[in-house]
Design a protein around this motif. Structure first.
Motif, PDB file in Angstrom:
ATOM      1  N   LEU A 217       0.827  -1.203   0.000  1.00 49.69           N
ATOM      2  CA  LEU A 217       0.000   0.000   0.000  1.00 49.69           C
ATOM      3  C   LEU A 217       0.866   1.261   0.000  1.00 49.69           C
ATOM      4  N   LYS A 218       1.965   1.221   0.729  1.00 50.84           N
ATOM      5  CA  LYS A 218       2.894   2.361   0.728  1.00 50.84           C
ATOM      6  C   LYS A 218       3.471   2.578  -0.665  1.00 50.84           C
ATOM      7  N   ASN A 219       3.862   1.492  -1.328  1.00 50.93           N
ATOM      8  CA  ASN A 219       4.418   1.606  -2.681  1.00 50.93           C
ATOM      9  C   ASN A 219       3.379   2.119  -3.668  1.00 50.93           C
ATOM     10  N   LEU A 220       2.125   1.664  -3.529  1.00 52.47           N
ATOM     11  CA  LEU A 220       1.071   2.135  -4.424  1.00 52.47           C
ATOM     12  C   LEU A 220       0.839   3.632  -4.268  1.00 52.47           C
ATOM     13  N   ILE A 221       0.818   4.100  -3.042  1.00 52.95           N
ATOM     14  CA  ILE A 221       0.616   5.534  -2.797  1.00 52.95           C
ATOM     15  C   ILE A 221       1.771   6.338  -3.393  1.00 52.95           C
ATOM     16  N   THR A 222       2.997   5.854  -3.209  1.00 52.59           N
ATOM     17  CA  THR A 222       4.158   6.546  -3.784  1.00 52.59           C
ATOM     18  C   THR A 222       4.071   6.571  -5.304  1.00 52.59           C
ATOM     19  N   LEU A 223       3.669   5.455  -5.915  1.00 51.77           N
ATOM     20  CA  LEU A 223       3.532   5.396  -7.372  1.00 51.77           C
ATOM     21  C   LEU A 223       2.478   6.382  -7.873  1.00 51.77           C
ATOM     22  N   PHE A 224       1.348   6.458  -7.195  1.00 53.96           N
ATOM     23  CA  PHE A 224       0.308   7.407  -7.608  1.00 53.96           C
ATOM     24  C   PHE A 224       0.828   8.846  -7.533  1.00 53.96           C
ATOM     25  N   ARG A 225       1.572   9.148  -6.493  1.00 55.56           N
ATOM     26  CA  ARG A 225       2.107  10.509  -6.364  1.00 55.56           C
ATOM     27  C   ARG A 225       3.088  10.817  -7.490  1.00 55.56           C
ATOM     28  N   LEU A 226       3.926   9.851  -7.819  1.00 57.00           N
ATOM     29  CA  LEU A 226       4.881  10.043  -8.915  1.00 57.00           C
ATOM     30  C   LEU A 226       4.153  10.237 -10.243  1.00 57.00           C
ATOM     31  N   LYS A 227       3.145   9.396 -10.491  1.00 56.92           N
ATOM     32  CA  LYS A 227       2.427   9.473 -11.769  1.00 56.92           C
ATOM     33  C   LYS A 227       1.667  10.791 -11.893  1.00 56.92           C
ATOM     34  N   ARG A 228       1.058  11.228 -10.788  1.00 60.91           N
ATOM     35  CA  ARG A 228       0.332  12.507 -10.820  1.00 60.91           C
ATOM     36  C   ARG A 228       1.273  13.671 -11.098  1.00 60.91           C
ATOM     37  N   SER A 229       2.537  13.509 -10.713  1.00 59.67           N
ATOM     38  CA  SER A 229       3.540  14.555 -10.955  1.00 59.67           C
ATOM     39  C   SER A 229       4.220  14.396 -12.314  1.00 59.67           C
ATOM     40  N   GLY A 230       3.807  13.369 -13.076  1.00 63.01           N
ATOM     41  CA  GLY A 230       4.376  13.155 -14.397  1.00 63.01           C
ATOM     42  C   GLY A 230       5.767  12.544 -14.382  1.00 63.01           C
ATOM     43  N   ILE A 231       6.144  11.914 -13.276  1.00 64.76           N
ATOM     44  CA  ILE A 231       7.499  11.354 -13.145  1.00 64.76           C
ATOM     45  C   ILE A 231       7.504   9.897 -13.598  1.00 64.76           C
ATOM     46  N   THR A 232       8.372   9.588 -14.559  1.00 65.06           N
ATOM     47  CA  THR A 232       8.496   8.213 -15.076  1.00 65.06           C
ATOM     48  C   THR A 232       9.951   7.746 -15.044  1.00 65.06           C
ATOM     49  N   ASP A 233      10.754   8.389 -14.230  1.00 62.71           N
ATOM     50  CA  ASP A 233      12.185   8.090 -14.148  1.00 62.71           C
ATOM     51  C   ASP A 233      12.404   6.761 -13.426  1.00 62.71           C
ATOM     52  N   PRO A 234      13.055   5.776 -14.059  1.00 59.26           N
ATOM     53  CA  PRO A 234      13.292   4.483 -13.396  1.00 59.26           C
ATOM     54  C   PRO A 234      14.154   4.590 -12.154  1.00 59.26           C
ATOM     55  N   GLU A 235      14.908   5.682 -12.027  1.00 64.75           N
ATOM     56  CA  GLU A 235      15.726   5.861 -10.818  1.00 64.75           C
ATOM     57  C   GLU A 235      14.872   6.071  -9.573  1.00 64.75           C
ATOM     58  N   MET A 236      13.587   6.374  -9.776  1.00 65.26           N
ATOM     59  CA  MET A 236      12.684   6.533  -8.644  1.00 65.26           C
ATOM     60  C   MET A 236      12.413   5.206  -7.936  1.00 65.26           C
ATOM     61  N   MET A 237      12.906   4.099  -8.506  1.00 64.55           N
ATOM     62  CA  MET A 237      12.801   2.813  -7.816  1.00 64.55           C
ATOM     63  C   MET A 237      13.455   2.872  -6.444  1.00 64.55           C
ATOM     64  N   ASP A 238      14.368   3.802  -6.267  1.00 62.18           N
ATOM     65  CA  ASP A 238      15.029   3.928  -4.969  1.00 62.18           C
ATOM     66  C   ASP A 238      14.060   4.328  -3.870  1.00 62.18           C
ATOM     67  N   LEU A 239      12.900   4.878  -4.263  1.00 61.47           N
ATOM     68  CA  LEU A 239      11.887   5.266  -3.284  1.00 61.47           C
ATOM     69  C   LEU A 239      10.989   4.095  -2.884  1.00 61.47           C
ATOM     70  N   MET A 240      11.072   3.010  -3.618  1.00 60.70           N
ATOM     71  CA  MET A 240      10.204   1.871  -3.371  1.00 60.70           C
ATOM     72  C   MET A 240      10.793   0.943  -2.305  1.00 60.70           C
ATOM     73  N   ILE A 241       9.916   0.268  -1.600  1.00 63.71           N
ATOM     74  CA  ILE A 241      10.323  -0.686  -0.568  1.00 63.71           C
ATOM     75  C   ILE A 241      10.157  -2.101  -1.110  1.00 63.71           C
ATOM     76  N   ASP A 242      11.208  -2.889  -1.027  1.00 63.01           N
ATOM     77  CA  ASP A 242      11.131  -4.285  -1.471  1.00 63.01           C
ATOM     78  C   ASP A 242      10.368  -5.133  -0.453  1.00 63.01           C
ATOM     79  N   GLY A 243       9.810  -6.254  -0.941  1.00 65.87           N
ATOM     80  CA  GLY A 243       9.235  -7.229  -0.025  1.00 65.87           C
ATOM     81  C   GLY A 243       7.736  -7.183   0.128  1.00 65.87           C
ATOM     82  N   GLY A 244       7.020  -6.556  -0.821  1.00 66.25           N
ATOM     83  CA  GLY A 244       5.577  -6.477  -0.722  1.00 66.25           C
ATOM     84  C   GLY A 244       4.913  -7.833  -0.813  1.00 66.25           C
TER      85      GLY A 244
END
Length: 357
Positions: free
Chosen positions: A222-249
């Motif tokens: 759920l945390k990763n989904l919320i972060t993804l929605f925020r990135l998409k709403r901001s128009g961000i598609t940079d793969p380096e943003m994977m660093d913001l994601m948490i592994d192990g969902g």
């Protein structure tokens, strides 16, 4: 993933000592949960004035906290501080009434408040905030006491703050803070928190550790989904943003997220239609008018419902305790949203949209 593995290696914990009396602890927790405000309370509060809401809170489970803080604060600020204090007292009570494995797992869960407070203090020093302003934002609901956190907040510089934390598990990350890379340090602290949770999970194959694992992994989804929605709403598609994601969902794997992170908002929503969480957010995920508040509310409702359902299935386990912690935090959040929304003269629909009931 490599960063997570590094934290796991450097964050080994000894096995908890003592007997975990789940029957006793869950009985106490059930009594505490019986005092959670029923959902029918919130529509009533929405029809009240600020003064009426304040009186309601003053006469509720928060009375002692309001009374103790009434000399320092007034109005909406008094209520906000009373809510924070009550949350801290409630969660530290969970630590005091538990022992053995349950105390260990609750403590690991509550470390997020220790990390929140450390980040708040560092942000305060970065922004030259006063000690009082920093303390206003601290929630001492973990293992770090309010007295210790107050002492940290009173330090003149961030170097002094970090020096005081030299004997904590957070120091290996904090020592790399140079006054400019705060976002990176915060991100590493968050990842350390989840690495610690996974470390706790991996130490034992007991039923409670497995339940704790599922609870934790859903939270990561759920945390990763919320972060993804925020990135998409901001128009961000940079793969380096994977660093913001948490592994192990639990249901969203790394390969799924890697694909989603490069997509536009419309394509991201289309991809989500294949995910296990689509039914939860379908009503609020229209790419033409997606509501971040609506998405977050729906995901939080799903988390609460799942925890309550698991709590009934496993009544003498770690799950009812986690369920109560979620419910209590949600109650505080809802009360804060209502009182702050009324104070800011927000319309009722805007306030209701943010509530998680």
């Amino acid at each position: 993933m490599q960063l997570l593995q590094k934290f796991k290696r450097g964050n080994k914990k000894s096995q908890p000592k003592g007997h975990a009396n789940y029957a006793y602890t869950t009985a106490r927790v059930r009594a505490m949960k019986s005092k959670i405000l029923p959902k029918e309370t919130y529509p009533r509060l929405m029809n009240m004035s600020i003064d009426e809401i304040t009186r309601f809170i003053e006469e509720s489970e928060y009375k002692q906290d309001v009374d103790e803080l009434a000399r320092q604060y007034e109005g909406v600020d008094l209520i906000e501080h009373a809510l924070n204090k009550n949350l801290a007292v409630t969660f530290t009570k969970l630590l005091s009434i538990s022992e053995g494995d349950v105390n260990f797992l609750v403590g690991e869960q509550l470390k997020k408040y220790d990390i929140w407070s450390i980040k708040t203090i560092l942000r305060g020093k970065y922004c030259n905030a006063s000690t009082e302003e920093i303390l206003d934002a601290i929630v001492a609901a973990g293992r770090l006491s309010y007295t210790f956190l107050s002492d940290l907040a009173s330090k003149a510089t961030y170097e002094e703050v970090i020096s005081e934390l030299a004997n904590t598990e957070y120091y290996p990350i904090l020592k790399n803070y140079d006054g400019t890379n705060l976002s990176d340090i915060e991100n590493q602290l968050d990842k350390m928190y989840y690495a610690g949770l996974f470390g706790a999970i991996e130490e034992s194959k007991s039923k409670d550790r497995k339940l704790f694992a599922e609870f934790t992994r859903m939270g990561i989804d759920l945390k990763n989904l919320i972060t993804l929605f925020r990135l998409k709403r901001s128009g961000i598609t940079d793969p380096e943003m994977m660093d913001l994601m948490i592994d192990g969902g639990l249901k969203l794997k790394r390969k799924d997220i890697e694909k989603m992170i490069t997509l536009s908002l419309a394509d991201f929503v289309s991809e989500l239609e294949k995910s296990p969480y689509w039914d939860v957010i379908a009503d609020v995920a229209d790419p033409e008018m997606v509501s971040l508040i609506g998405v977050e509310s729906q995901l939080k409702k799903h988390r609460l419902k799942s925890a309550a359902s698991f709590s009934h299935v496993y009544p003498i386990s770690i799950v009812p305790i986690m369920d109560y912690m979620l419910s209590k935090k949600n109650e505080v959040n809802n009360l804060r949203i209502i009182i702050r929304g009324k104070a800011a003269n927000l319309d009722d629909e805007t306030i209701k949209e943010q509530l998680v009931i």
